[in-house]
Design an enzyme around this catalytic site. Structure first.
Site, PDB file in Angstrom:
ATOM      1  N   GLN A  86      35.034  -2.278  72.534  1.00 44.60           N
ATOM      2  CA  GLN A  86      34.375  -1.456  71.512  1.00 44.60           C
ATOM      3  C   GLN A  86      33.641  -2.315  70.479  1.00 44.60           C
ATOM      4  O   GLN A  86      32.492  -2.039  70.137  1.00 44.60           O
ATOM      5  CB  GLN A  86      35.424  -0.582  70.801  1.00 44.60           C
ATOM      6  CG  GLN A  86      34.809   0.476  69.894  1.00 44.60           C
ATOM      7  CD  GLN A  86      35.782   1.054  68.870  1.00 44.60           C
ATOM      8  OE1 GLN A  86      36.881   0.544  68.675  1.00 44.60           O
ATOM      9  NE2 GLN A  86      35.370   2.129  68.216  1.00 44.60           N
ATOM     10  N   ILE A 101      37.479 -10.208  80.688  1.00 45.50           N
ATOM     11  CA  ILE A 101      38.305 -10.333  81.892  1.00 45.50           C
ATOM     12  C   ILE A 101      37.638  -9.650  83.092  1.00 45.50           C
ATOM     13  O   ILE A 101      37.881  -9.994  84.227  1.00 45.50           O
ATOM     14  CB  ILE A 101      39.728  -9.791  81.621  1.00 45.50           C
ATOM     15  CG1 ILE A 101      40.693 -10.229  82.716  1.00 45.50           C
ATOM     16  CG2 ILE A 101      39.736  -8.298  81.438  1.00 45.50           C
ATOM     17  CD1 ILE A 101      42.142 -10.143  82.294  1.00 45.50           C
ATOM     18  N   ASP A 131      39.544 -15.185  81.650  1.00 46.60           N
ATOM     19  CA  ASP A 131      40.827 -14.638  81.234  1.00 46.60           C
ATOM     20  C   ASP A 131      41.385 -15.527  80.125  1.00 46.60           C
ATOM     21  O   ASP A 131      41.780 -16.668  80.370  1.00 46.60           O
ATOM     22  CB  ASP A 131      41.780 -14.610  82.441  1.00 46.60           C
ATOM     23  CG  ASP A 131      43.137 -14.034  82.080  1.00 46.60           C
ATOM     24  OD1 ASP A 131      43.332 -13.659  80.904  1.00 46.60           O
ATOM     25  OD2 ASP A 131      43.998 -13.955  82.969  1.00 46.60           O
ATOM     26  N   TYR A 173      52.209  -3.545  68.295  1.00 43.93           N
ATOM     27  CA  TYR A 173      50.860  -4.018  67.938  1.00 43.93           C
ATOM     28  C   TYR A 173      50.857  -4.577  66.507  1.00 43.93           C
ATOM     29  O   TYR A 173      50.361  -5.675  66.252  1.00 43.93           O
ATOM     30  CB  TYR A 173      49.907  -2.829  68.067  1.00 43.93           C
ATOM     31  CG  TYR A 173      48.490  -3.053  67.624  1.00 43.93           C
ATOM     32  CD1 TYR A 173      47.652  -3.919  68.313  1.00 43.93           C
ATOM     33  CD2 TYR A 173      47.977  -2.356  66.527  1.00 43.93           C
ATOM     34  CE1 TYR A 173      46.328  -4.095  67.916  1.00 43.93           C
ATOM     35  CE2 TYR A 173      46.664  -2.521  66.127  1.00 43.93           C
ATOM     36  CZ  TYR A 173      45.842  -3.401  66.834  1.00 43.93           C
ATOM     37  OH  TYR A 173      44.541  -3.559  66.438  1.00 43.93           O
ATOM     38  N   LYS A 193      50.173  -8.357  65.220  1.00 45.69           N
ATOM     39  CA  LYS A 193      49.090  -8.688  64.281  1.00 45.69           C
ATOM     40  C   LYS A 193      49.644  -9.416  63.048  1.00 45.69           C
ATOM     41  O   LYS A 193      49.024 -10.351  62.545  1.00 45.69           O
ATOM     42  CB  LYS A 193      48.333  -7.421  63.859  1.00 45.69           C
ATOM     43  CG  LYS A 193      47.458  -6.827  64.969  1.00 45.69           C
ATOM     44  CD  LYS A 193      46.295  -7.735  65.321  1.00 45.69           C
ATOM     45  CE  LYS A 193      45.375  -7.157  66.386  1.00 45.69           C
ATOM     46  NZ  LYS A 193      44.394  -8.135  66.872  1.00 45.69           N
TER      47      LYS A 193
END
Ligand code: AKB
Length: 313
Positions: free
Chosen positions: A8, A31, A48, A139, A143
């Protein structure tokens, strides 16, 4: 070099970077080969980022000077496969930080953090730059750990790594995948295609959002900023506007009066409720002059127009 160039953010960032640095000077990598766009318009390499040997060879061979590392498993998807998501998000960042430490040509790194670093014990309105951080998602944990590693590599090795805590990003070119804020993109596509949308977040759920052109400009401005002006070496809060599903609905109805919304919240509701509703980005604005151009109203007009063109509706 942009890693995650088909995603995105990457698919739009590559286009802007190529305008600034010249098409031949910006490597898009991912990838997998994208269907169209970044791969046909300039240098593209299937790469990758988890493969540290392939990564370092590529960086040295191509004399890479700046790396934007955008590949990540987002909040919703990470909850489905926590260990894999943790490994992907952390190992890929560590590979990049190590390359930046070892390869002299690499002068700067960009790595995105997220509002997901905050948790239920954080003040949710106007969340400060520095505050309590107890994220409840894999997540968010990855982060927050990533932010600490960025700060560590800056202090210990002088690696110039720059980062922002993105809020939800809204765009029409490439759809997001697997995030909690994705509803705010889906709602526009469904409004144009079907005139109705079922939101996976409950009415009244406010989250900070940002239109992609502001996010791209902010990202590049941070990378262009004089290093001596930057006081934060973990990650900068990045504001936009705060909005809810029903506020977006009201804006869409100005263009599509019959647009219908219903609500069927899923596991992402709990995630959204643990995140800020708005963030305080005073330090960001002061340090490198961050500013935004788009609010919900302006953005909605553009989103609907562009999606109509793209989908022939
Ligand atoms: C997500 O929803 O997971 C992302 C983010 C806010 O980092 N869009």
């Amino acid at each position: 070099m942009v890693i995650g160039a088909s995603g995105q953010i990457g698919s739009e960032l590559v286009v802007e970077l190529r305008k600034i640095y010249g098409t031949g000077n910006v490597w898009a990598t991912d990838i997998k080969t994208p269907r169209a766009g970044v791969a046909d318009e300039g240098p593209f390499q299937v790469l990758d980022v988890m493969d540290d040997k392939q990564l370092i060879h590529f960086v040295i061979r191509n004399k890479i000077t700046q790396i934007y590392h955008l590949a990540a498993v987002l909040s919703g998807n990470a909850e489905k496969l926590p260990i894999q998501a943790w490994n992907i998000n952390m190992d890929s960042l560590m590979n990049i930080l190590e390359v930046a430490r070892m390869v002299e040509d690499v002068k700067k790194v960009f790595w995105p953090s997220s509002i997901a670093v905050f948790g239920p014990t954080t003040p949710r309105v106007n969340t400060p730059q520095l505050t309590t951080m107890e994220p409840i998602t894999v997540y968010g944990i990855s982060k927050l750990a990533g932010e600490r590693w960025c700060d560590y590599y800056y202090n210990k090795y002088g690696v110039d790594v720059r980062s922002v805590r993105y809020p939800g990003l809204i765009s029409y070119k490439t759809e997001a995948g697997g995030g909690t804020t994705d509803y705010a993109v889906e709602i526009y596509y469904e409004a144009v295609r079907n005139g109705r949308y079922t939101s996976f977040l409950q009415e009244g759920t406010a989250l900070p959002m940002l239109f992609m052109p502001d996010a791209i400009k902010g990202t590049i401005d941070l990378m262009e900023a004089e290093r001596s002006k930057l006081t934060i070496h973990s990650s900068y809060n990045l504001g936009g506007f705060s909005t809810t599903p029903e506020q977006i609905t009201a804006e869409i109805r100005k263009h599509i009066p019959d647009f219908a919304i219903s609500y069927n919240p899923d596991f992402r509701q709990q995630i959204a409720e643990s995140w800020p509703q708005s963030v305080d980005d005073t330090v960001t604005r002061m340090d490198w002059g961050y500013e935004t151009k788009y609010d919900l109203e302006k953005m909605t007009g553009i989103m609907l127009e562009e999606i109509r063109k793209k989908t022939n509706h």
